[in-house]
Design a protein around this motif. Structure first.
Motif, PDB file in Angstrom:
ATOM      1  N   LYS A  82       4.881   8.839  -8.583  1.00  0.00           N
ATOM      2  CA  LYS A  82       4.304  10.067  -9.125  1.00  0.00           C
ATOM      3  C   LYS A  82       5.429  10.954  -9.635  1.00  0.00           C
TER       4      LYS A  82
ATOM      5  N   SER B 284      10.795   3.398  -3.991  1.00  0.00           N
ATOM      6  CA  SER B 284      11.329   3.623  -2.646  1.00  0.00           C
ATOM      7  C   SER B 284      11.776   5.072  -2.547  1.00  0.00           C
ATOM      8  N   THR B 285      11.280   5.789  -1.529  1.00  0.00           N
ATOM      9  CA  THR B 285      11.546   7.222  -1.455  1.00  0.00           C
ATOM     10  C   THR B 285      12.345   7.632  -0.216  1.00  0.00           C
TER      11      THR B 285
ATOM     12  N   TYR C 247      11.027   3.199   2.345  1.00  0.00           N
ATOM     13  CA  TYR C 247       9.657   3.736   2.322  1.00  0.00           C
ATOM     14  C   TYR C 247       9.043   3.521   0.948  1.00  0.00           C
ATOM     15  N   HIS C 248       7.902   2.882   0.915  1.00  0.00           N
ATOM     16  CA  HIS C 248       7.237   2.366  -0.282  1.00  0.00           C
ATOM     17  C   HIS C 248       6.110   3.335  -0.673  1.00  0.00           C
ATOM     18  N   ARG C 249       6.203   3.945  -1.866  1.00  0.00           N
ATOM     19  CA  ARG C 249       5.190   4.896  -2.323  1.00  0.00           C
ATOM     20  C   ARG C 249       4.730   4.563  -3.743  1.00  0.00           C
ATOM     21  N   VAL C 250       3.478   4.904  -4.050  1.00  0.00           N
ATOM     22  CA  VAL C 250       3.008   4.822  -5.435  1.00  0.00           C
ATOM     23  C   VAL C 250       3.742   5.903  -6.232  1.00  0.00           C
TER      24      VAL C 250
ATOM     25  N   TYR D  18       5.291   0.948  -7.724  1.00  0.00           N
ATOM     26  CA  TYR D  18       5.769   1.580  -6.502  1.00  0.00           C
ATOM     27  C   TYR D  18       7.249   1.946  -6.633  1.00  0.00           C
TER      28      TYR D  18
ATOM     29  N   SER E 112       0.850  -1.184   0.000  1.00  0.00           N
ATOM     30  CA  SER E 112       0.000   0.000   0.000  1.00  0.00           C
ATOM     31  C   SER E 112       0.886   1.234   0.000  1.00  0.00           C
ATOM     32  N   ASP E 113       0.310   2.371  -0.329  1.00  0.00           N
ATOM     33  CA  ASP E 113       1.065   3.616  -0.413  1.00  0.00           C
ATOM     34  C   ASP E 113       1.438   4.106   0.980  1.00  0.00           C
ATOM     35  N   GLY E 114       2.737   4.380   1.174  1.00  0.00           N
ATOM     36  CA  GLY E 114       3.176   4.974   2.423  1.00  0.00           C
ATOM     37  C   GLY E 114       3.458   3.998   3.535  1.00  0.00           C
TER      38      GLY E 114
END
Length: 201
Positions: A165, A145-146, A160-163, A143, A128-130
């Motif tokens: 963008k 990694s940010t 940290y796993h984000r969709v 996804y 999931s996002d975040g």
């Protein structure tokens, strides 16, 4: 086929009797079946294995196939006539044993070194996002990694796993999803791991 901690991951279906049941040592296991018991004296002393259809919540012997979509959540070192046994569950959010498959669409978010009867366990959950994921966890398609926490996930590191963008800064180890490219680079980004800015291709 990969052998991990006595588990056969991705075993190829054989041509054994579709009915399963007791089979001699070395007989192939039909698709969708697992091995749940051993008889050392079966098959005229060669040894026999009980093959049954997989279901949610079943103990399987070491060496049994892990059916696609299932994970291993428990371990009995002395189970299955001393060979060791593994608890077979349909994939869900929860703790899994070291060596269990990571099902498509899932990530690993926690680690217990002494879990699963001492072999270690990992928390398996739908992406999931975040969310923070452990080092070594897959990054699900779409996804990135940010950020990085070197002390996360009980000391093994976390990402940290984000969709994805456009405009996001992503870590240098992050995959670049289809339809994107990276532009600017910051060597100090991502907690010192390096980061690049994501842009549409």
């Amino acid at each position: 086929m990969t052998l991990l901690a006595g588990l056969v991951v991705g075993a190829t279906a054989g041509t054994a009797s579709a009915a399963g049941g007791w089979t001699c040592d070395g007989a192939p296991v039909p698709a969708g079946y697992v091995i749940t018991a051993r008889d050392r004296n079966g098959c005229n002393g060669a040894g026999a294995w009980l093959q049954v259809p997989v279901r949610d919540g079943i103990w399987t012997c070491a060496g049994s196939p892990i059916v696609k979509g299932y994970v291993i959540t428990g371990h009995q070192p002395n189970g299955c006539d001393g060979l060791g046994a593994w608890y077979h569950r349909v994939a869900h959010d929860g703790w899994t044993c070291a060596g269990s498959p990571i099902v498509s669409g899932y990530v690993i978010t926690g680690y217990q070194p002494t879990g699963c009867a001492g072999i270690g366990s990992w928390f398996h959950r739908v992406a999931s996002d975040g969310i923070w994921t452990c080092a070594g966890s897959p990054v699900v398609s779409g996804y990135v990694s940010t950020n990085y926490n070197r002390n996360g996930c009980n000391g093994i590191g976390a990402w940290y796993h984000r969709v994805a963008k456009a405009g996001m800064w992503i870590c240098s180890v992050s995959p670049i999803p289809p339809g994107y490219r990276v532009t600017s680079y910051s060597p100090g980004g991502c907690d010192g791991a390096g980061a690049s800015q994501l842009a549409r291709a």
